[in-house]
Design a protein around this motif. Structure first.
Motif, PDB file in Angstrom:
ATOM      1  N   GLU A 344      31.573  38.707  41.010  1.00  0.00           N
ATOM      2  CA  GLU A 344      31.688  38.357  42.424  1.00  0.00           C
ATOM      3  C   GLU A 344      32.522  39.355  43.222  1.00  0.00           C
ATOM      4  N   ALA A 345      33.136  40.320  42.525  1.00  0.00           N
ATOM      5  CA  ALA A 345      33.938  41.330  43.226  1.00  0.00           C
ATOM      6  C   ALA A 345      33.035  42.190  44.107  1.00  0.00           C
ATOM      7  N   PRO A 346      33.520  42.619  45.281  1.00  0.00           N
ATOM      8  CA  PRO A 346      32.675  43.379  46.226  1.00  0.00           C
ATOM      9  C   PRO A 346      32.060  44.634  45.621  1.00  0.00           C
ATOM     10  N   ASP A 347      32.806  45.350  44.792  1.00  0.00           N
ATOM     11  CA  ASP A 347      32.300  46.608  44.221  1.00  0.00           C
ATOM     12  C   ASP A 347      31.909  46.432  42.764  1.00  0.00           C
ATOM     13  N   GLU A 443      40.307  42.457  33.502  1.00  0.00           N
ATOM     14  CA  GLU A 443      39.891  42.862  34.841  1.00  0.00           C
ATOM     15  C   GLU A 443      39.827  41.656  35.777  1.00  0.00           C
ATOM     16  N   ALA A 444      39.319  40.536  35.275  1.00  0.00           N
ATOM     17  CA  ALA A 444      39.243  39.319  36.089  1.00  0.00           C
ATOM     18  C   ALA A 444      40.633  38.845  36.480  1.00  0.00           C
ATOM     19  N   ALA A 445      41.594  38.946  35.560  1.00  0.00           N
ATOM     20  CA  ALA A 445      42.971  38.552  35.882  1.00  0.00           C
ATOM     21  C   ALA A 445      43.542  39.445  36.977  1.00  0.00           C
ATOM     22  N   ARG A 446      43.238  40.741  36.900  1.00  0.00           N
ATOM     23  CA  ARG A 446      43.716  41.671  37.935  1.00  0.00           C
ATOM     24  C   ARG A 446      43.124  41.321  39.295  1.00  0.00           C
ATOM     25  N   LEU A 447      41.831  40.980  39.309  1.00  0.00           N
ATOM     26  CA  LEU A 447      41.179  40.635  40.574  1.00  0.00           C
ATOM     27  C   LEU A 447      41.763  39.356  41.174  1.00  0.00           C
ATOM     28  N   LEU A 448      42.010  38.360  40.334  1.00  0.00           N
ATOM     29  CA  LEU A 448      42.587  37.108  40.849  1.00  0.00           C
ATOM     30  C   LEU A 448      44.019  37.313  41.318  1.00  0.00           C
ATOM     31  N   GLU A 449      44.717  38.227  40.667  1.00  0.00           N
ATOM     32  CA  GLU A 449      46.081  38.539  41.105  1.00  0.00           C
ATOM     33  C   GLU A 449      46.059  39.090  42.525  1.00  0.00           C
TER      34      GLU A 449
END
Length: 718
Positions: A344-347, A443-449
């Motif tokens: 779901e991340a933009p890039d 990576e998902a944890a970084r995005l949620l952070e």
């Protein structure tokens, strides 16, 4: 008006009853719901009969059908009857004649004991105790202490005759359930205070009324941990048709206290051995949280495997009937949740997950490119257990990383080359459009952070196998508030070797952690045999890996036969005997889908399915049965895939030397001695998990030499 309540002993035997017998139970309940008390006693179809020469005239029988009878507690006052058991005609009458009811003077709960058998065997054990050189088992506890815990005079006499735990196991199935638990906990080393908190305190009722030893109507209300009052035929039909539904009416006070606590000030944890109801408690916790959600709030219910996701989804459907409420719960594996966050991340890039069999070869290529001379296996484990586990993102962080727990030396001068090799490995993955599952979680944890949490609450089942990278993701999934994380797990079922310290990750459950000790799935005989595989071996806690978990006080509420063991000369002969065992279960009335066959390897499972089918026995893999809805097939799957599931009868096959432990799953000690021990424990836990899937019957077989785990633990004679 009269009503028919249900004892937990009836529900424990419910899976054994065929559909016509279950319908007879529903018809009997309906009569209690429709008829007056006078009409009940006169009804010739029900035949609510007293028994000649019975220990207790309050214990009667009713007709279920021509061949089956129910045993009921019919108190002299009040309108509530309790169905204790449903058994074949002669067995029901014989069992009923031996039982005696009473009301516990401490807990005020209804109790049932096999008085006839206890009276018959107690004098003999008293004589044995008189001449035994051993100290009495409960010598250090005074009569006052035992009575304060609810031990009455009859049980006190029997307890005082015992000299060891083996004798207690003879008496235990005959004693009242709560008193049996008290004695077991004390025999296992618990203090009087601990037993009071664990068993007595949850059962106490806030009442100042004096105890009436014959007021069964009130006592039944005080026994909700074992007696269920069902108010509608639809509810009873649901319970009779769906085994999980029995948990809706039976939560032990210790379980209900955890599941329906109004609020926790932070992360909360429930642990316990197999069959203690951790998953059920987690589902009830979801139900509780759903009742307090604000607009827009959602819950993540997560676990380790897809098979467990399906089981959780089915359980929540049984427990929460409102589909709109259920829609506010997302149920997925942690890896599935991570993939969704990343996608779901933009890039977002469409990266494929790296297969396990690819990883080691890629590490070998990376090492060749950088000149690292160590093994690819070492690199893969260093990356998993140090770099990803600690969330390391730079050489400077790696150079100062804590490698405690790794049994392989690595000098400060070697770390830059290891880090360079790890960078080469990840760069190669990126070039090929691939990513490991743990990389996806990181990576998902970084995005949620960066963008903030997605859920108000996160409920985690089978938590013991999650990696620190997965825990960081779950920590980021919900804001740090009261009731943010609810964690259910059992370190004794850790089969993937991912040790973790929640405390080190900032997930502090101190003061909000509860251990469940009572197994509601397997018989005590199966449980005692299986736990011998692990007893005496250190198993790290979830909360703090520097402290060990214990099976102290862990036991079953059920009794039956112990495991059946079979040694075969060849694999073909072993499979022939498996067919005979499955046929015997089927002939005894066990449904095909109630039978599970588990093995260490997929190839063994495939052979078992083919052998069963060739013999005319319907069989399917777990995945195929779930996909095609194979409701009338024996389920066959690997020990890993059996995690979290349960069956009425389980056959564990291929328990050979070479399969358990499997050499390719165990790190050689010369590469990492500590990881070697961790892997060996995971293999041992794997066998423990497979064996504890059984409710009523366990069969374990091997060809050639048996697994050393079976030999070392003393569960088989050689």
């Amino acid at each position: 008006m009269p009503q028919l309540a249900f004892d937990i002993g009836f529900f424990a035997e419910l899976p054994k009853l065929q559909p016509p017998v279950r319908k007879g139970v529903l018809d009997a309940w309906d009569k209690f719901d429709r008829l007056t008390l006078d009409q009940l006693f006169k009804d010739q179809g029900l035949k609510l009969e007293s028994l000649k020469n019975a220990e207790d005239q309050q214990i009667r029988t009713i007709r279920i059908d021509q061949f089956w009878r129910g045993v009921v507690l019919a108190p002299p006052s009040g309108d509530t009857f309790v169905l204790l058991r449903v058994m074949q005609h002669d067995k029901a009458i014989a069992w009923a004649k031996k039982q005696k009811s009473s009301i516990n003077q401490v807990t005020r709960a209804v109790e049932i004991r096999d008085a006839a058998t206890l009276d018959a065997i107690t004098p003999a054990y008293e004589q044995i105790a008189e001449t035994s050189p051993k100290e009495r088992l409960f010598a250090k506890f005074s009569d006052g202490d035992l009575k304060a815990l609810g031990i009455d005079d009859e049980t006190l006499r029997q307890a005082r005759t015992l000299v060891d735990k083996e004798q207690l196991e003879v008496f235990a199935p005959l004693l009242p359930q709560d008193q049996r638990e008290v004695l077991h906990f004390l025999a296992d080393g618990c203090t009087v205070e601990e037993v009071w908190q664990e068993i007595v305190a949850p059962a106490l009722q806030a009442t100042t009324q004096p105890l009436d030893a014959m007021d069964y109507e009130t006592a039944i209300q005080h026994t909700r941990a074992r007696i269920a009052l069902v108010t509608a035929s639809e509810e009873l039909r649901d319970i009779l048709e769906k085994p999980f539904a029995a948990w809706r009416v039976f939560l032990h006070p210790s379980q209900r206290k955890v599941a329906y606590r109004a609020s926790y000030s932070g992360p909360a944890q429930v642990t316990g051995g197999p069959g203690t109801g951790k998953t059920v408690v987690a589902l009830h916790r979801v139900k509780h949280l759903l009742g307090h959600l604000r607009d827009g709030d959602r819950i993540l219910l997560t676990t380790y495997t897809n098979a467990l996701v399906n089981a959780l989804r089915s359980g929540l459907e049984s427990l929460v009937e409102d589909p709109e409420l259920r829609d506010r719960v997302d149920i997925s594996t942690v890896d599935g949740f991570a993939s969704r966050v990343v996608a779901e991340a933009p890039d977002a890039l469409a990266l494929r997950p790296l297969m396990n069999n690819e990883e080691e070869s890629r590490w070998g290529k990376a090492a060749k490119a950088t000149g690292f001379t160590g093994s690819a296996q070492f690199l893969a484990q260093e990356y998993r257990h140090v770099i990803l586990a600690q969330g390391i993102r730079s050489l400077a962080e790696y150079e100062s990383a804590d490698r405690r727990g790794r049994g392989s030396r690595l000098s400060a001068g070697e770390r830059p080359l290891v880090w360079e090799t790890a960078e080469r490995f990840t760069a190669g993955l990126a070039e090929d459009g691939a990513r490991t599952w743990l990389q996806t979680c990181a990576e998902a944890a970084r995005l949620l952070e960066e963008k903030g949490p997605q859920y108000r609450h996160v409920v985690v089942d089978e938590a013991q196998d999650l990696h620190p990278a997965q825990w960081r993701l779950l920590r980021m999934a919900a804001p740090a508030r009261p009731d943010d994380l609810f964690i259910a797990g059992d370190p004794h079922q850790r089969i993937y070797g991912s040790k973790v310290s929640l405390k080190s990750l900032g997930i502090k459950v101190t003061g909000r952690s509860v251990k469940l000790r009572k197994n509601y799935r397997s018989t005590q005989e199966i449980l005692r045999w299986a736990t011998a595989l692990l007893i005496g071996r250190p198993i790290a806690q979830l909360e703090d890996e520097n402290r060990n978990e214990t099976l102290l006080g862990y036991r079953s509420a059920l009794h039956g036969d112990g495991p059946a063991l079979h040694a075969a000369e060849t694999e073909e002969a072993e499979l022939d005997t498996l067919v005979a065992q499955v046929r015997a279960w089927r002939e005894a009335g066990v449904g095909a889908a109630e039978i599970g066959v588990s093995a260490r390897f997929n190839k063994t499972c495939a052979k078992a399915i083919a052998h069963l089918k060739d013999a005319g026995v319907p069989a399917a893999s777990l995945r195929a049965a779930d996909t095609t809805g194979g409701s009338e097939a024996v389920r066959v799957g690997t020990m890993h895939s059996f995690k979290g599931l349960e069956f009425r009868c389980v056959a564990v096959i291929g328990a050979n030397d070479g399969a358990l432990p499997f050499s390719k799953a165990v790190t050689p000690p010369d590469i990492d001695s500590q990881q070697h021990e961790t892997d060996m424990m995971s293999e041992r836990c794997l066998l423990f998990v497979a064996c504890t899937r059984a409710r009523d019957s366990l069969y374990v077989s091997w060809s050639g030499e048996p697994s050393p785990f079976l030999v070392e633990s003393g569960v088989i004679a050689v």
